[in-house]
Design an enzyme around this catalytic site. Structure first.
Site, short mmCIF file in Angstrom:
data_model
loop_
_atom_site.label_atom_id
_atom_site.label_comp_id
_atom_site.label_asym_id
_atom_site.label_seq_id
_atom_site.Cartn_x
_atom_site.Cartn_y
_atom_site.Cartn_z
N LYS A 248 41.33 32.17 42.30
CA LYS A 248 40.49 33.08 43.09
C LYS A 248 39.14 33.36 42.41
CE LYS A 248 44.58 34.93 45.37
NZ LYS A 248 44.64 34.36 46.69
N ASP B 75 50.45 36.39 35.34
CA ASP B 75 49.83 35.67 36.45
C ASP B 75 48.67 36.52 36.97
OD1 ASP B 75 49.00 34.38 38.67
OD2 ASP B 75 50.94 34.38 39.71
N TYR C 117 54.43 36.83 43.83
CA TYR C 117 54.22 35.50 44.42
C TYR C 117 53.35 34.72 43.45
CZ TYR C 117 52.46 31.91 47.65
OH TYR C 117 52.10 30.73 48.25
N1 HOZ Z 1 47.83 34.32 47.56
C1 HOZ Z 1 47.15 34.79 48.70
C2 HOZ Z 1 47.45 36.21 48.99
N2 HOZ Z 1 48.75 36.61 48.84
C3 HOZ Z 1 47.30 34.02 49.89
C4 HOZ Z 1 46.81 32.67 49.80
C5 HOZ Z 1 47.49 31.88 50.82
O1 HOZ Z 1 48.73 31.78 50.76
O2 HOZ Z 1 46.80 31.36 51.70
#
Ligand code: HOZ
Length: 429
Positions: free
Chosen positions: A265, A237, A144
């Site tokens: 993050k 990423d 993702y």
């Molecule tokens: N990328 C985060 C964990 N997979 C989630 C952030 C979000 O979509 O709120």
């Protein structure tokens, strides 16, 4: 454990916010519960509006590597905010954060700050396309990279959690240029790149958005090689894994240099910061130096930069990565031991991230993650929550550790896991 105030707030929220949440992963929908609403967070703990205290393994989805509400970071934020919270002009802090990241990650010549991981990967893809003058991009199922159009295909995280195969609103034509392969399938990548018309391969060097899934030996090396042979850019990423799988990320852990890397993050320490960085000749393609346009009113925001900078300073000064690993070592060994004596559970961990999978063997790609027992995961999530532990509410997510988590905290996790295993009758005869 009563959660009446959370329930009331959720009912209200549903009337004015779609789904009652501002990001789908926060809804506890896939585990059959209502979300908890948070009052405050300190150290390794998070407190809901009903006054319940939870040991937190979500850690704001990764950023809180120092634990929540670090005092030094707070002091710095306050000092900076008192001088103004947004200038829309360059400030010294963004130069300092750029220099700090470069000193920690020597493969980065230049870095551009944005406001989120999504913006970072969106910028990296545009830059790769502009630089190579090719349109296609290749991503991996279950990875993702944020929610922009080009990469929201076969995605992990909330997209996998809610079983959304493709999202209305993304034009067919946009995703025609997005190629996908199963994670760890190097042959698929070689085939896809053979016409030399792919701008970039973007990969989570350790996947975190389908739970933690490790690259198999030779996979990342193979990607580097085939990218070099075909003039394709390799983008790591690191939004989720940066500073978490190693103090130098994938570059430090695997000794492989990407052409570009994206961050989010931890780099913002809990404030909205993303970044794309990499080789000078590619980064200089960004406007105003080059022709690829990217911009942002709040990019390099001084308060956010101060938060990220202080977080990384403390991270380095206090040897935070190593400190976490010292505590995590026994914990990981104990969880592995439990898995070896039970059926239907496996475990993947890298650095400060881990996932317990309700499946016999640890998955190596999305197809295998999809084979987990999701009902059992939901029961596990609820059991842990009722016993004061907050886990990410999806099998497709990673758990995070902070430097504030203690041996005793991790022993509590082990104790509860052992109880759950017994309750579910999972012990091997
Ligand atoms: N990328 C985060 C964990 N997979 C989630 C952030 C979000 O979509 O709120």
């Amino acid at each position: 454990m009563r959660r009446d105030k959370s329930k009331n707030l959720f009912e209200k929220a549903l009337k004015s916010i779609p789904g009652g949440v501002d990001s789908p992963v926060r809804a506890f929908k896939s585990v059959g519960l209502n979300p908890i609403f948070i009052e405050k967070a300190e150290g390794q703990f998070i407190y809901d509006v009903d006054g319940n205290k939870y040991l937190d393994f979500v850690l704001t989805w990764g950023p809180a590597i120092l634990g929540h509400s670090n005092e030094e970071v707070f002091r710095e934020i306050k000092l900076v905010a008192e001088k103004g919270i947004s200038f829309g002009m360059p400030s010294p802090l963004e130069v300092q954060l750029a220099e700090k990241v470069k000193s920690m990650l020597p493969y980065i010549d230049k870095i551009r700050f944005v406001n989120s991981g999504t913006e970072a990967t969106m910028t990296a893809i545009r830059l790769a396309r502009g630089y190579t003058k090719r349109d296609k991009v290749l991503k991996f199922n279950g990875c993702y990279h944020g929610h922009h159009d080009a990469l929201l295909v076969q995605a992990g995280s909330g997209v996998a959690t809610f079983g959304i195969p493709s999202t209305p609103g993304i034009p067919e034509d946009t995703v025609k240029t997005t190629l996908t392969c199963e994670y760890n399938d190097l042959d698929c990548v070689k085939e896809a790149l053979k016409n030399k018309d792919v701008a970039c391969v973007i990969v989570e060097p350790v996947a975190g958005n389908m739970g933690v899934v490790k690259p198999e030996e030779g996979f990342l090396e193979g990607l580097r090689k085939v990218c070099d042979e075909t003039g394709t850019l390799l983008i790591f990423d690191e939004v989720m894994v940066g500073f978490r799988i190693h103090s130098q990320g994938a570059y430090g852990l695997f000794n492989i240099t990407p052409d570009l890397a994206t961050f989010g993050k931890v780099i913002g320490g809990g404030m909205p910061v993303g970044a794309v960085g990499g080789k000078k000749e590619i980064m200089d393609y960004l406007a105003p130096e080059g022709p690829v346009y990217q911009a942002g009113t709040l990019s390099g925001n001084p308060v956010a930069m101060a938060c990220g900078l202080k977080t990384l300073e403390i991270y380095e000064r206090d040897n935070v990565f190593q400190e976490i690993m010292n505590i995590a070592k026994d914990f990981y060994a104990e969880v592995e031991e439990i898995c070896s004596k039970t059926k239907g559970i496996s475990f993947n961990y890298v650095g400060t991230m881990f996932t317990l999978f309700f499946r016999d063997r640890a998955p190596k790609n999305l197809t295998e993650v999809n084979q987990c027992d999701f009902d059992r995961f939901s029961r596990f999530f609820k059991f842990m929550l009722d016993n004061g532990i907050l886990l990410p509410p999806s099998q497709y997510e990673a758990n995070f550790l902070s430097v504030k988590h203690t041996k005793a905290d991790l022993e509590l996790y082990i104790k509860l896991l052992t109880e759950f295993v017994k309750k579910e009758g999972l012990e091997e005869a």
